[in-house]
Motif scaffolding. Structure first.
Motif, PDB file in Angstrom:
ATOM      1  N   GLY A  28      35.622  -3.484  47.763  1.00  0.00           N
ATOM      2  CA  GLY A  28      34.372  -4.156  47.440  1.00  0.00           C
ATOM      3  C   GLY A  28      33.556  -3.473  46.368  1.00  0.00           C
ATOM      4  N   LEU A  29      34.006  -2.329  45.895  1.00  0.00           N
ATOM      5  CA  LEU A  29      33.289  -1.591  44.855  1.00  0.00           C
ATOM      6  C   LEU A  29      33.821  -1.982  43.480  1.00  0.00           C
ATOM      7  N   PRO A  30      32.999  -1.835  42.421  1.00  0.00           N
ATOM      8  CA  PRO A  30      33.482  -2.153  41.061  1.00  0.00           C
ATOM      9  C   PRO A  30      34.711  -1.316  40.709  1.00  0.00           C
ATOM     10  N   LEU A  31      35.560  -1.883  39.852  1.00  0.00           N
ATOM     11  CA  LEU A  31      36.765  -1.166  39.439  1.00  0.00           C
ATOM     12  C   LEU A  31      36.399   0.081  38.638  1.00  0.00           C
ATOM     13  N   THR A  32      37.152   1.129  38.828  1.00  0.00           N
ATOM     14  CA  THR A  32      36.926   2.366  38.073  1.00  0.00           C
ATOM     15  C   THR A  32      37.332   2.154  36.623  1.00  0.00           C
ATOM     16  N   PRO A  33      36.449   2.405  35.657  1.00  0.00           N
ATOM     17  CA  PRO A  33      36.810   2.233  34.248  1.00  0.00           C
ATOM     18  C   PRO A  33      38.045   3.057  33.887  1.00  0.00           C
ATOM     19  N   ASN A  34      38.849   2.518  32.998  1.00  0.00           N
ATOM     20  CA  ASN A  34      40.069   3.220  32.588  1.00  0.00           C
ATOM     21  C   ASN A  34      39.758   4.570  31.940  1.00  0.00           C
ATOM     22  N   SER A  35      38.625   4.658  31.259  1.00  0.00           N
ATOM     23  CA  SER A  35      38.276   5.934  30.617  1.00  0.00           C
ATOM     24  C   SER A  35      38.052   7.030  31.664  1.00  0.00           C
ATOM     25  N   ILE A  36      37.502   6.668  32.817  1.00  0.00           N
ATOM     26  CA  ILE A  36      37.300   7.655  33.883  1.00  0.00           C
ATOM     27  C   ILE A  36      38.633   8.020  34.517  1.00  0.00           C
ATOM     28  N   LYS A  37      39.532   7.050  34.641  1.00  0.00           N
ATOM     29  CA  LYS A  37      40.878   7.369  35.144  1.00  0.00           C
ATOM     30  C   LYS A  37      41.565   8.376  34.224  1.00  0.00           C
ATOM     31  N   ILE A  38      41.458   8.128  32.917  1.00  0.00           N
ATOM     32  CA  ILE A  38      42.080   9.025  31.942  1.00  0.00           C
ATOM     33  C   ILE A  38      41.447  10.412  32.015  1.00  0.00           C
ATOM     34  N   LEU A  39      40.123  10.447  32.132  1.00  0.00           N
ATOM     35  CA  LEU A  39      39.420  11.721  32.217  1.00  0.00           C
ATOM     36  C   LEU A  39      39.891  12.537  33.418  1.00  0.00           C
ATOM     37  N   GLY A  40      40.122  11.868  34.542  1.00  0.00           N
ATOM     38  CA  GLY A  40      40.599  12.567  35.730  1.00  0.00           C
ATOM     39  C   GLY A  40      42.015  13.091  35.568  1.00  0.00           C
ATOM     40  N   ARG A  41      42.907  12.270  34.982  1.00  0.00           N
ATOM     41  CA  ARG A  41      44.304  12.701  34.802  1.00  0.00           C
ATOM     42  C   ARG A  41      44.416  13.821  33.773  1.00  0.00           C
ATOM     43  N   PHE A  42      43.495  13.826  32.817  1.00  0.00           N
ATOM     44  CA  PHE A  42      43.546  14.820  31.747  1.00  0.00           C
ATOM     45  C   PHE A  42      43.413  16.243  32.276  1.00  0.00           C
ATOM     46  N   GLN A  43      42.643  16.431  33.351  1.00  0.00           N
ATOM     47  CA  GLN A  43      42.260  17.783  33.766  1.00  0.00           C
ATOM     48  C   GLN A  43      43.457  18.694  34.010  1.00  0.00           C
ATOM     49  N   ILE A  44      44.506  18.154  34.608  1.00  0.00           N
ATOM     50  CA  ILE A  44      45.665  18.997  34.922  1.00  0.00           C
ATOM     51  C   ILE A  44      46.330  19.513  33.645  1.00  0.00           C
ATOM     52  N   LEU A  45      46.153  18.800  32.543  1.00  0.00           N
ATOM     53  CA  LEU A  45      46.772  19.222  31.282  1.00  0.00           C
ATOM     54  C   LEU A  45      46.191  20.546  30.795  1.00  0.00           C
ATOM     55  N   LYS A  46      44.956  20.861  31.189  1.00  0.00           N
ATOM     56  CA  LYS A  46      44.346  22.124  30.774  1.00  0.00           C
ATOM     57  C   LYS A  46      45.048  23.328  31.391  1.00  0.00           C
ATOM     58  N   THR A  47      45.802  23.086  32.467  1.00  0.00           N
ATOM     59  CA  THR A  47      46.508  24.190  33.128  1.00  0.00           C
ATOM     60  C   THR A  47      47.930  24.377  32.594  1.00  0.00           C
ATOM     61  N   VAL A  48      48.396  23.444  31.770  1.00  0.00           N
ATOM     62  CA  VAL A  48      49.761  23.524  31.234  1.00  0.00           C
ATOM     63  C   VAL A  48      49.733  24.416  29.995  1.00  0.00           C
ATOM     64  N   THR A  49      50.012  25.689  30.209  1.00  0.00           N
ATOM     65  CA  THR A  49      49.903  26.689  29.149  1.00  0.00           C
ATOM     66  C   THR A  49      51.275  27.269  28.839  1.00  0.00           C
ATOM     67  N   HIS A  50      51.657  27.183  27.550  1.00  0.00           N
ATOM     68  CA  HIS A  50      52.961  27.699  27.116  1.00  0.00           C
ATOM     69  C   HIS A  50      52.861  28.036  25.631  1.00  0.00           C
ATOM     70  N   PRO A  51      53.569  29.079  25.170  1.00  0.00           N
ATOM     71  CA  PRO A  51      53.493  29.450  23.746  1.00  0.00           C
ATOM     72  C   PRO A  51      53.925  28.347  22.797  1.00  0.00           C
ATOM     73  N   ARG A  52      54.694  27.361  23.279  1.00  0.00           N
ATOM     74  CA  ARG A  52      55.183  26.290  22.411  1.00  0.00           C
ATOM     75  C   ARG A  52      54.340  25.008  22.521  1.00  0.00           C
ATOM     76  N   LEU A  53      53.264  25.065  23.276  1.00  0.00           N
ATOM     77  CA  LEU A  53      52.424  23.880  23.459  1.00  0.00           C
ATOM     78  C   LEU A  53      51.010  24.165  22.970  1.00  0.00           C
ATOM     79  N   CYS A  54      50.403  23.168  22.322  1.00  0.00           N
ATOM     80  CA  CYS A  54      48.997  23.271  21.941  1.00  0.00           C
ATOM     81  C   CYS A  54      48.130  23.080  23.180  1.00  0.00           C
ATOM     82  N   GLN A  55      47.297  24.066  23.452  1.00  0.00           N
ATOM     83  CA  GLN A  55      46.506  24.078  24.677  1.00  0.00           C
ATOM     84  C   GLN A  55      45.442  22.981  24.655  1.00  0.00           C
ATOM     85  N   TYR A  56      45.394  22.174  25.707  1.00  0.00           N
ATOM     86  CA  TYR A  56      44.305  21.212  25.840  1.00  0.00           C
ATOM     87  C   TYR A  56      43.054  21.941  26.312  1.00  0.00           C
ATOM     88  N   VAL A  57      41.902  21.536  25.801  1.00  0.00           N
ATOM     89  CA  VAL A  57      40.654  22.246  26.083  1.00  0.00           C
ATOM     90  C   VAL A  57      39.649  21.372  26.818  1.00  0.00           C
TER      91      VAL A  57
END
Length: 871
Positions: A28-57
């Motif tokens: 019964g609540l409004p749908l979650t905007p896609n931008s907020i879904k993307i923002l939530g999924r993005f967070q885990i990318l900040k933990t993916v750290t490797h010398p061959r990957l550009c670090q997400y900030v």
């Protein structure tokens, strides 16, 4: 987080798909905007750290579903590789990155030369590797993920997909790791051929050509013939050609994965030059954090010249945080580069068609498609802001008494910054740099440096390190991840339903916590707590308690769980029992006594209208500053915070009745949190330890130094921390506790408070004054047989009659001379003391309390004095 070094900060932007405004979800609540879904999924990318990957900030959300992503960036890409490099080296380094991504459940899908960057040493750095993941495999955006020229045949065969497309019954399966191998093959082929292929052909022709490759046995030869570079390919080493053939295998079932390709014999000659990546050990684990620490043979190599770029040695997240403080603005940077272009409203009108078929308006706005441009964020403004910070400031000496003071050419300016309001300090670039570096070093030495963390936290906690700092203040240690993993968070339990109902209501104004990923993490952390505490139950409000810890440790559920599990026993002991009514009632009664102790006028008014205030309703940004101080305090400190909040609302509360007060707290006005923190510390320091004693509070071991250092007078630790003696405060039945308006204090507390008075005038410092006045309400004869030195005698029968009725009121007038001190009522009978103290509260005398056990508790101490007979 990896250091910045020779990298730059880059930003790119795209739009998420818009959702219809008149559609609600199954709850019964409004749908979650896609931008907020993307923002939530993005967070885990900040933990993916490797010398061959550009670090997400970072990722920020703007208007109209715009998202801006900040990440590590380099100006050169694989198309600029130098002669010293080989195609095999590039391939191996790309495969290292892809293999690491695959272990974390990630697929690039957007692999192209523009996203294979190279640092100044020629090492590969994959960029935009998280775009496919954060957009839910492209479902949350209106553009395809990946460049058509480099997409694998099986991806092209699936066609485009969007959840709102009625022609698709269900979403196609996400791409697997092998799709990136094909893309890598095309990139490598272009490097070998020295030219771009499929670039000057229409997209439809490109796709048709790629799909026809399925009929060919040797795709590499076909591509070479098609683009006139067969002779160049024939001259390549055999192992390079073999690598190209394996990458460009048409059928996915026969194409190798990145992990399989890394172990292929084609790399036998170069794999020995690469060492496996070892992820740094986290702060809270069972492994030694310095196990692989190596010092150079020549220690002088550690010494650097004064003109070295110390900022580049700081973490990328730190540099970006400071860039923002120094005036950095992402939208402004993208606007200056014309990536973001504003249009007049009339130019954004949708297309419409008249009855005769004539149409007007705009076609599809191409700005809502993906612009692959990455804008480099200039650090000039930041470096200019920090130019006066000396090199020593980047390497503070922790044992030096001056370690917490900023070291720079403008040290006087920074020293004055310490005295400024917290909100200004948190926005001061230079000051935050100093504090972040200091806390970073202290936390790396935790738990050995725990006392220094506490010491510095009394001044302030930098927002960037708040999550780890809170964990240190709560005493978190050990392998928290293993403990969290061992908890069953999947088996259904009866509490699941209540958690599902509560989570969508918790902090929905916050983009991160309201995202689907936020809800998933909420459920897991809350369920882990419920399962691991079988003697306790889930009560509504536990989700709000979890919110600050989850927000600060969004990518570390184990730490969020550990912090919450440490916080609850200290501040909310037994609040989550199945039958917690006695605990809640005791807590509210002690809170009422604290209001009467510090503000009797407000207490009288609230009791008159029958209003019990609820001060536990704050947004996250307010909670952070409040809890920075709360975590330094004992379990009694929340009472002082509550009183400090009420005193900010004092005028409005005194002017209103019950209904108006209810409305006031349902929509709480703006509270000055820094003032609240300051006043709550002052209230805490004026509250005798035993005045907030609760028999249902957590029993603890004896505590150490004062929690607020030298600012605390006598409320330096929790009364529950102290070992029990004959002079300690005794437990009190709830009905008796409710019957008393003023709090009780213990005999040992009274002795501590009277220390200056008992020392005598000769031993007392000239400027010091006793903080207490003991009011003995026994009759004159009993008072003359023995009393506390310096106490005053106001006999009970001079104020009250035999039946307890008020006869006259001399006490308030007498005590005017002692205004501001703690007034302790001493008597034979507690009922008389309670009645006397209630009368003082009624006439608005503050800081009134009762001696627990009465005069009889003091007789064995030998501290009672008898006046010398007059001659």
């Amino acid at each position: 987080m990896k250091p910045l070094r020779d990298a730059e900060l880059g930003a790119f932007t795209f739009f998420a798909s818009s959702l219809p405004h008149d559609v609600c979800g199954s709850n019964g609540l409004p749908l979650t905007p896609n931008s907020i879904k993307i923002l939530g999924r993005f967070q885990i990318l900040k933990t993916v750290t490797h010398p061959r990957l550009c670090q997400y900030v970072d990722i920020t959300r703007g208007k109209h579903e715009r998202l801006i992503v900040v990440a590590e960036h380099y100006s050169r890409n694989v198309g600029d590789f130098r002669q010293g490099q080989t195609v095999l080296q590039i391939a191996y380094e790309v495969l290292e990155a892809l293999q690491f991504m695959n272990k974390h459940g990630l697929v690039h899908r957007a692999l192209s030369p523009n996203n294979v960057l190279m640092d100044c040493k020629g090492n590969v750095k994959l960029a935009k590797f998280g775009l496919y993941h954060m957009t839910d495999h492209g479902a949350d955006v209106d553009f395809p993920i990946g460049h058509p020229s480099y997409l694998a045949p099986e991806v092209i065969a699936l066609g485009s997909f969007h959840p709102t497309d009625p022609s698709h019954d269900e979403a196609p399966k996400p791409s697997g790791p092998k799709t990136d191998v094909w893309s890598l093959g095309i990139i490598l082929f272009e490097l070998c051929a020295g030219r771009r292929i499929l670039q000057n052909i229409e997209i439809s022709e490109k796709l048709k050509f790629i799909l026809t490759l399925g009929c060919m046995d040797d795709i590499v030869t076909v591509l070479a013939e098609e683009h006139g570079c067969l002779e160049v390919i024939k001259e390549l080493p055999e192992n390079v050609v073999e690598l190209l053939r394996k990458c460009l295998t048409f059928l996915p079932s026969k194409r190798p994965t990145p992990a399989e390709l890394l172990g292929d014999p084609v790399f036998d000659g170069i794999s020995c030059h690469y060492t496996p990546f070892q992820k740094p050990v986290s702060l809270f684990s069972s492994s030694l954090r310095c196990a692989h620490l190596e010092l150079p043979d020549d220690i002088s190599e550690l010494c650097k010249d004064d003109d070295d770029d110390y900022l580049s040695e700081r973490g990328i997240d730190e540099v970006y945080h400071l860039w923002c403080l120094a005036g950095g603005d992402l939208e402004k940077e993208l606007t200056n580069k014309e990536i973001i272009q504003s249009k007049p409203p009339v130019c954004t009108l949708p297309k419409f068609v008249l009855e005769d078929g004539e149409w007007f308006g705009q076609g599809r706005d191409r700005s809502f498609l993906l612009d692959d441009t990455t804008v480099t964020l200039s650090l000039c403004q930041l470096r200019n802001r920090l130019k006066d910070v000396a090199g020593e400031a980047y390497y503070p000496l922790l044992e030096d008494e001056q370690a917490s003071l900023p070291q720079s050419n403008s040290s006087n300016e920074l020293s004055s910054t310490v005295t400024l309001p917290l909100i200004i300090r948190e926005r001061d670039t230079e000051y935050q740099l100093i504090r972040i570096i200091l806390f970073d070093r202290l936390l790396k030495g935790y738990p050995y440096k725990k006392n220094l963390v506490w010491k510095e936290a009394r001044l302030d906690i930098p927002p960037l390190v708040r999550g780890l700092a809170w964990a240190a203040l709560l005493g978190i240690e050990g392998d928290i991840q293993a403990k969290y993993d061992s908890i069953d968070k999947d088996t259904p339990i009866p509490t699941d339903r209540q958690i599902e109902v509560d989570i969508p209501r918790c902090h929905q104004y916050d983009e991160l916590l309201s995202s689907p990923q936020g809800h998933i993490k909420f459920r897991r952390v809350l369920k882990a707590w419920v399962v691991s505490h079988p003697d306790l139950v889930y009560w509504q409000g536990l989700d709000s308690l979890c919110a600050p810890f989850l927000y600060l440790n969004f990518n570390n559920e184990a730490l969020a769980y550990a912090c919450m599990s440490a916080f609850i026993p200290k501040y909310l002991y037994n609040f989550f029992l199945k039958d917690n009514s006695h605990v809640i009632q005791e807590y509210l009664t002690v809170f009422s006594q604290m209001i009467a102790f510090h503000d009797p006028e407000l207490s009288n008014h609230l009791n008159e209208i029958g209003f019990i205030p609820d001060v536990n309703v704050f947004p996250l940004h307010k909670i952070f500053h409040l809890w920075d101080t709360l975590l330094l305090g004992s379990s009694s400190f929340p009472f002082c915070i509550g009183v400090a909040i009420l005193q900010q609302l004092r005028d409005r509360l005194l002017a209103n009745g019950f209904n108006e007060c209810i409305l006031l707290f349902s929509d709480l006005p703006e509270i000055d949190i820094e003032r609240c923190v300051r006043e709550s510390i002052n209230l805490f320091c004026w509250t005798p330890k035993s005045a907030t004693y609760r028999q249902y509070a957590q029993p603890m071991k004896a505590g150490g130094e004062g929690i607020f250092g030298k600012t605390a007078t006598y409320s330096s630790s929790d009364y529950q921390d102290m070992p029990k003696t004959d002079l300690s405060r005794e437990p009190l039945a709830l009905c008796d506790l409710k019957a008393e308006v003023s709090p009780r204090i213990s005999a040992e507390d009274l002795i501590d408070l009277c220390e200056l008075s008992l020392a005598g005038p000769s031993k007392r410092h000239k400027s010091s004054k006793p903080k207490i006045v003991a009011v003995d309400i026994r009759n004159v004869e009993d008072f003359g047989r023995g009393h506390i030195s310096g106490s005053i005698n106001i006999p009970f029968n001079s104020v009250f009659g035999p039946d307890g009725e008020l006869v006259q009121c001399p006490a308030a007038g007498v005590l005017q001379n002692y205004k501001g001190r703690v007034i302790v009522i001493i008597s034979h009978a507690i009922k008389s003391a309670a009645l006397f103290s209630a009368h003082l509260v009624k006439v608005n005398v503050s800081r009134v309390c009762i001696l627990d056990g009465g005069i009889s508790k003091l007789k064995p101490t030998g501290l009672l004095t008898v006046p010398s007979p007059q001659i």
